[in-house]
Design an enzyme around this catalytic site. Structure first.
Site, mmCIF file in Angstrom:
data_model
loop_
_atom_site.group_PDB
_atom_site.id
_atom_site.type_symbol
_atom_site.label_atom_id
_atom_site.label_comp_id
_atom_site.label_asym_id
_atom_site.label_seq_id
_atom_site.Cartn_x
_atom_site.Cartn_y
_atom_site.Cartn_z
ATOM 1 N N TYR A 155 0.874 -1.183 0.000
ATOM 2 C CA TYR A 155 0.000 0.000 0.000
ATOM 3 C C TYR A 155 0.909 1.229 0.000
ATOM 4 O O TYR A 155 2.073 1.138 -0.398
ATOM 5 C CB TYR A 155 -0.897 -0.121 1.251
ATOM 6 C CG TYR A 155 -2.037 0.847 1.332
ATOM 7 C CD1 TYR A 155 -2.939 1.001 0.290
ATOM 8 C CD2 TYR A 155 -2.237 1.604 2.488
ATOM 9 C CE1 TYR A 155 -3.998 1.894 0.388
ATOM 10 C CE2 TYR A 155 -3.294 2.490 2.600
ATOM 11 C CZ TYR A 155 -4.164 2.632 1.545
ATOM 12 O OH TYR A 155 -5.212 3.514 1.642
ATOM 13 N N ARG A 214 -6.025 10.733 -10.587
ATOM 14 C CA ARG A 214 -5.404 11.361 -9.399
ATOM 15 C C ARG A 214 -4.909 10.235 -8.497
ATOM 16 O O ARG A 214 -5.537 9.880 -7.517
ATOM 17 C CB ARG A 214 -6.443 12.245 -8.696
ATOM 18 C CG ARG A 214 -5.924 13.254 -7.741
ATOM 19 C CD ARG A 214 -5.452 12.679 -6.402
ATOM 20 N NE ARG A 214 -6.508 12.407 -5.438
ATOM 21 C CZ ARG A 214 -6.492 11.336 -4.624
ATOM 22 N NH1 ARG A 214 -5.545 10.414 -4.681
ATOM 23 N NH2 ARG A 214 -7.474 11.149 -3.769
ATOM 24 N N LYS A 245 -5.874 -1.727 -2.747
ATOM 25 C CA LYS A 245 -7.011 -1.477 -1.852
ATOM 26 C C LYS A 245 -7.768 -2.776 -1.602
ATOM 27 O O LYS A 245 -8.200 -3.056 -0.488
ATOM 28 C CB LYS A 245 -7.965 -0.451 -2.480
ATOM 29 C CG LYS A 245 -7.403 0.954 -2.565
ATOM 30 C CD LYS A 245 -7.664 1.760 -1.301
ATOM 31 C CE LYS A 245 -7.018 3.137 -1.401
ATOM 32 N NZ LYS A 245 -7.139 3.924 -0.167
ATOM 33 N N GLU A 280 -12.136 5.239 -6.469
ATOM 34 C CA GLU A 280 -10.833 5.500 -5.884
ATOM 35 C C GLU A 280 -9.977 6.325 -6.823
ATOM 36 O O GLU A 280 -9.801 5.976 -8.006
ATOM 37 C CB GLU A 280 -10.142 4.158 -5.596
ATOM 38 C CG GLU A 280 -8.920 4.249 -4.729
ATOM 39 C CD GLU A 280 -9.224 4.596 -3.274
ATOM 40 O OE1 GLU A 280 -10.079 3.933 -2.650
ATOM 41 O OE2 GLU A 280 -8.587 5.544 -2.771
ATOM 42 N N ASP A 281 -9.442 7.393 -6.319
ATOM 43 C CA ASP A 281 -8.443 8.196 -7.011
ATOM 44 C C ASP A 281 -8.890 8.693 -8.390
ATOM 45 O O ASP A 281 -8.119 8.688 -9.364
ATOM 46 C CB ASP A 281 -7.108 7.432 -7.079
ATOM 47 C CG ASP A 281 -6.450 7.341 -5.697
ATOM 48 O OD1 ASP A 281 -7.118 7.708 -4.706
ATOM 49 O OD2 ASP A 281 -5.300 6.904 -5.604
ATOM 50 N N ASP A 323 -13.898 6.575 -1.551
ATOM 51 C CA ASP A 323 -12.938 6.411 -0.460
ATOM 52 C C ASP A 323 -12.212 7.712 -0.150
ATOM 53 O O ASP A 323 -11.953 8.025 1.016
ATOM 54 C CB ASP A 323 -11.938 5.336 -0.904
ATOM 55 C CG ASP A 323 -11.023 4.906 0.202
ATOM 56 O OD1 ASP A 323 -11.470 4.890 1.357
ATOM 57 O OD2 ASP A 323 -9.862 4.570 -0.094
ATOM 58 N N ASP A 324 -11.880 8.478 -1.167
ATOM 59 C CA ASP A 324 -11.087 9.693 -0.963
ATOM 60 C C ASP A 324 -11.912 10.792 -0.299
ATOM 61 O O ASP A 324 -11.394 11.551 0.516
ATOM 62 C CB ASP A 324 -10.527 10.175 -2.307
ATOM 63 C CG ASP A 324 -9.664 9.106 -2.933
ATOM 64 O OD1 ASP A 324 -8.664 8.722 -2.320
ATOM 65 O OD2 ASP A 324 -10.033 8.590 -4.014
ATOM 66 N N ASN A 345 -0.373 11.610 0.337
ATOM 67 C CA ASN A 345 0.394 10.401 0.007
ATOM 68 C C ASN A 345 1.015 10.541 -1.365
ATOM 69 O O ASN A 345 0.506 11.284 -2.196
ATOM 70 C CB ASN A 345 -0.553 9.193 -0.006
ATOM 71 C CG ASN A 345 -1.155 8.921 1.357
ATOM 72 O OD1 ASN A 345 -0.451 8.931 2.338
ATOM 73 N ND2 ASN A 345 -2.451 8.677 1.386
ATOM 74 N N ASN A 390 -5.054 7.183 7.725
ATOM 75 C CA ASN A 390 -5.279 6.690 6.361
ATOM 76 C C ASN A 390 -6.633 6.005 6.284
ATOM 77 O O ASN A 390 -7.020 5.290 7.219
ATOM 78 C CB ASN A 390 -4.168 5.713 5.975
ATOM 79 C CG ASN A 390 -4.143 5.468 4.485
ATOM 80 O OD1 ASN A 390 -5.073 4.880 3.941
ATOM 81 N ND2 ASN A 390 -3.111 5.947 3.813
#
Ligand SMILES: NC(=O)C1=CN([C@@H]2O[C@H](COP(=O)(O)OP(=O)(O)OC[C@H]3O[C@@H](n4cnc5c(N)ncnc54)[C@H](OP(=O)(O)O)[C@@H]3O)[C@@H](O)[C@H]2O)C=CC1
Ligand SMILES: CC(=O)C(=O)O
Ligand SMILES: [Mg+2]
Length: 631
Positions: A179, A232, A250, A322-323, A345-346, A487, A531
């Site tokens: 991770y 991202r 993840k 995610e991202d 999640d973000d 991160n 996190n």
């Protein structure tokens, strides 16, 4: 000839086989012909192929001095079509190469006899515990984090249960490998380290056939999808198709930390191109070589994906975004939150974890949330997501009107403090935070003027909490709360050492990626990790086990409270506002229970009746990676 009928062969037009007595014996019991190696297709074939499976054999073809070209290795040329027929029998060589069932040297003598493994393994038989010890030893030999990552990925692809046992038992040590921060570097170099696909790639080329693509995945009982479009990736920007490392990582945490079965997890990368010129010019880049599709073209592809997922897996499939870049993330969450079980999640997971840390921190700094003032550097998904959940908690728990709660929260973006004079030009998710104030350009001036008790970094830009900024926090607060969430480590707003040194050891500090303990003035300070990995595995488990069909903010608040409740006095005494990851499965079970309880309370849970003890139920649902005995 009758017995030969049970032997394997590849392409009738081209290749045939001869069978040794051993292979005949082995294959005569359970041989099925299949064009794929997947278990799903095994099942389909079990039902349909027996009648077709005894195909006529071509005469044995001897080529080049009698060498049998069993797999078309000698005769196949690039311009010759060869059908990749294969045998899928979970025994012998295939069993050793099946990551779900492989036990390596832990196969017992009896299993080696029964499953045709004799001679395929050296004589020694060792326990899974010894295998874990050996693997850990081997991984520790690697000095380069990316080598450790690759060793872990190899293990996941060769012996899944061993991978998870190792990860679960050494989670603090191996989380930074599978991770953040290492997964960031892996994504940057994903093209050159790519070996085998670990998830589904859905690119613009698959438009119109996404349902078929989903059906190519070998598992049918999918319960969680983590999907990215790679725009991202952590604080590393647009990594296009190479963002795949993130859903893969993840989801391995879903299984290791949250106990969701690995076979129920599906990593997906939507590839609409990349605006990263470095990748577009990289000969090893694995994605579409074009600039990102936007607008209608983008929306249509994502919509087809969302519809296909629901059609293929049903209403209860959890999709974790995610991202994604924030210009898509908020809109996707808003749109599909109404029709699907989706979770960003973000925005949401990060909010839930940070709120938990703040609730725990109140025991160290005193007061209620409403007594504090919050300043963010970064007003995107993470920043505004956290801000909104803090305000919601104040509203729900302290009856602070939402507008008043928001006024205690300030955000700075790349253009400075978000203030009302900028309102017109702000993205919609920033507008609620545009308070009356003179414009301020620099963070340090904002700290001095706003006087926050809590400073949170969600900018994706490293070293932005400068000495001046941290010292200003220390001048205002006895115990400044400083969270550097960006991160990977290179993007962290400050290091743990900087936070402790510049505040003379008074900071309550946590970061998105882990830092080692710091010695300052003869004291050792252990930094926490803030996190979303604390939240999403348990949160997802809670949704799945209750059969929930929609995510609600109240569930995020419940998850925060469950996590905060796991912070012990011993943790707090060390300045930790998050519990150590060593207990994460217990923590996840507690989060899952609270999330599920909220789902039942809200009438959104589909699994009835509600289990009496939800924590026990969560624990009983959790995947454990111990080897089974094979008959
Ligand atoms: N610890 C954790 O669990 C998590 C950490 N993160 C991390 O948070 C970071 C941000 O993620 P996310 O919110 O999704 O990203 P976004 O792109 O949505 O938001 C980034 C924000 O930072 C602002 N920003 C960029 N550069 C600067 C700068 N030099 N000074 C001030 N503000 C700046 C941007 O401003 P503008 O709007 O003006 O462009 C934007 O508001 C990433 O590094 C990510 O890894 C994210 C999720 C979870
Ligand atoms: C942790 C996480 O989700 C991120 O940095 O994007
Ligand atoms: Mg993320």
């Amino acid at each position: 000839m009758a017995s030969l009928n049970r032997c394997i062969f590849l392409n009738k037009t081209h290749i045939s086989s001869s069978c040794s007595p051993l292979s005949l014996k082995r294959h005569s019991e359970s041989l099925k012909l299949s064009s794929v190696i997947s278990e799903r297709n095994d099942r389909v074939l079990m039902e349909s192929s027996l009648k077709d499976s005894v195909l006529e054999l071509d005469p044995v073809s001897a080529v080049n001095d009698g060498v049998l070209d069993f797999y078309g290795e000698v005769m196949a040329m690039e311009d010759q079509g060869v059908t990749p027929w294969t045998v899928s029998v979970a025994s012998g060589y295939n069993l050793l190469r099946n990551p779900h069932h492989n036990k390596g040297l832990a196969f017992t003598d009896k299993e080696r006899d029964t499953h045709y493994l004799r001679g395929l393994l050296p004589p020694t038989v060792i326990s899974q515990d010894l295998q874990v010890k050996k693997l850990l030893y081997r991984i520790r030999q690697y000095q380069v984090p990316l080598q450790k990552y690759m060793a872990m990925m190899d293990l996941q692809e060769s012996n899944e249960k061993l991978f998870y046992k190792l990860l679960i038992e050494h989670v603090e040590e191996l989380l930074p490998v599978v991770y953040t921060p290492t997964v960031g570097e892996a994504c940057q170099k994903y093209g050159s380290i790519f070996r085998r696909p670990q998830g589904l790639y859905i690119s613009l080329r698959e438009k119109g056939k996404i349902l078929e693509v989903l059906r190519n995945w070998p598992e049918m009982g999918i319960q969680v999808i983590v999907v990215t479009d790679g725009e991202r990736i952590l604080g590393l920007g647009d990594l296009g198709c190479q963002g795949m490392g993130i859903p893969v990582g993840k989801l391995s945490l879903y299984s290791a930390l949250g106990g969701v079965r690995p076979s129920a997890c599906l990593p997906v990368t939507i590839d609409v191109g990349t605006n990263n010129d470095k990748l577009l010019n990289d000969e090893f880049y694995i994605g579409l070589r074009q600039k990102r599709a936007t607008g209608q073209e983008y929306k249509e592809l994502v919509h087809e994906f969302m519809a296909a997922v629901k059609q293929n897996y049903g209403e209860k499939i959890l999709i974790q975004f995610e991202d994604f870049a924030n210009h898509n993330a908020f809109d996707l969450l808003e749109k599909y939150g109404k029709t699907h079980l989706v979770f960003n999640d973000d925005i949401q997971g990060t909010a839930s974890v940070v709120l938990a840390g703040l609730i725990a921190a109140l025991k160290l700094v005193g007061g209620t949330l409403a007594d504090h003032k919050f300043l963010f550097l970064g007003a995107g998904e993470a920043g505004t997501g956290i801000a909104e959940l803090i305000a919601l908690e104040m509203f729900k728990k302290m009856n602070t009107p939402l507008e008043d709660a928001r006024k205690k929260i300030w955000l700075v973006d790349s253009k400075g403090l978000i203030v009302s004079s900028r309102k017109e030009s702000l993205q919609h998710f920033k507008k609620p935070w545009a308070h009356e104030h003179e414009p301020i350009q620099d963070l340090v001036d904002a700290v001095k003027d706003i006087k926050p008790t809590v400073l949170i970094g969600t900018s994706g830009v490293g070293r932005t909490f400068t000495k001046d900024v941290v010292e200003a926090m220390a001048a205002i607060n006895k115990k400044p709360i400083i969270l550097a969430l960006s991160n990977p480590t290179s993007q962290s707003e400050c290091t743990a050492e900087e936070a402790y040194t510049w505040t003379e050891g008074r900071a309550i500090f946590a970061s998105g990626s882990p830092f080692d303990p710091v010695e300052y003035n003869g004291n050792v300070f252990v930094p926490g990790q803030a996190n979303n990995a604390y939240i999403f595995p348990g949160f997802g488990l809670g949704l799945i086990m209750s059969g929930t069909i929609r995510v609600r903010d109240d569930m995020l608040l419940a998850a925060s409270e469950a996590l905060a409740a796991q912070v012990t006095q011993e943790n707090l005494d060390k300045g930790l506002i998050f519990p150590p990851f060593t207990n994460i499965r217990k923590i996840s079970a507690n989060i899952a229970a609270k999330v599920a309880a909220k789902a039942y309370e809200l009438g959104l849970a589909g699994r009835l009746p509600q289990p009496k003890d939800l924590v026990k139920h969560a624990e009983s649902c959790m995947y454990t990676p111990s080897y089974p005995n094979y008959r």
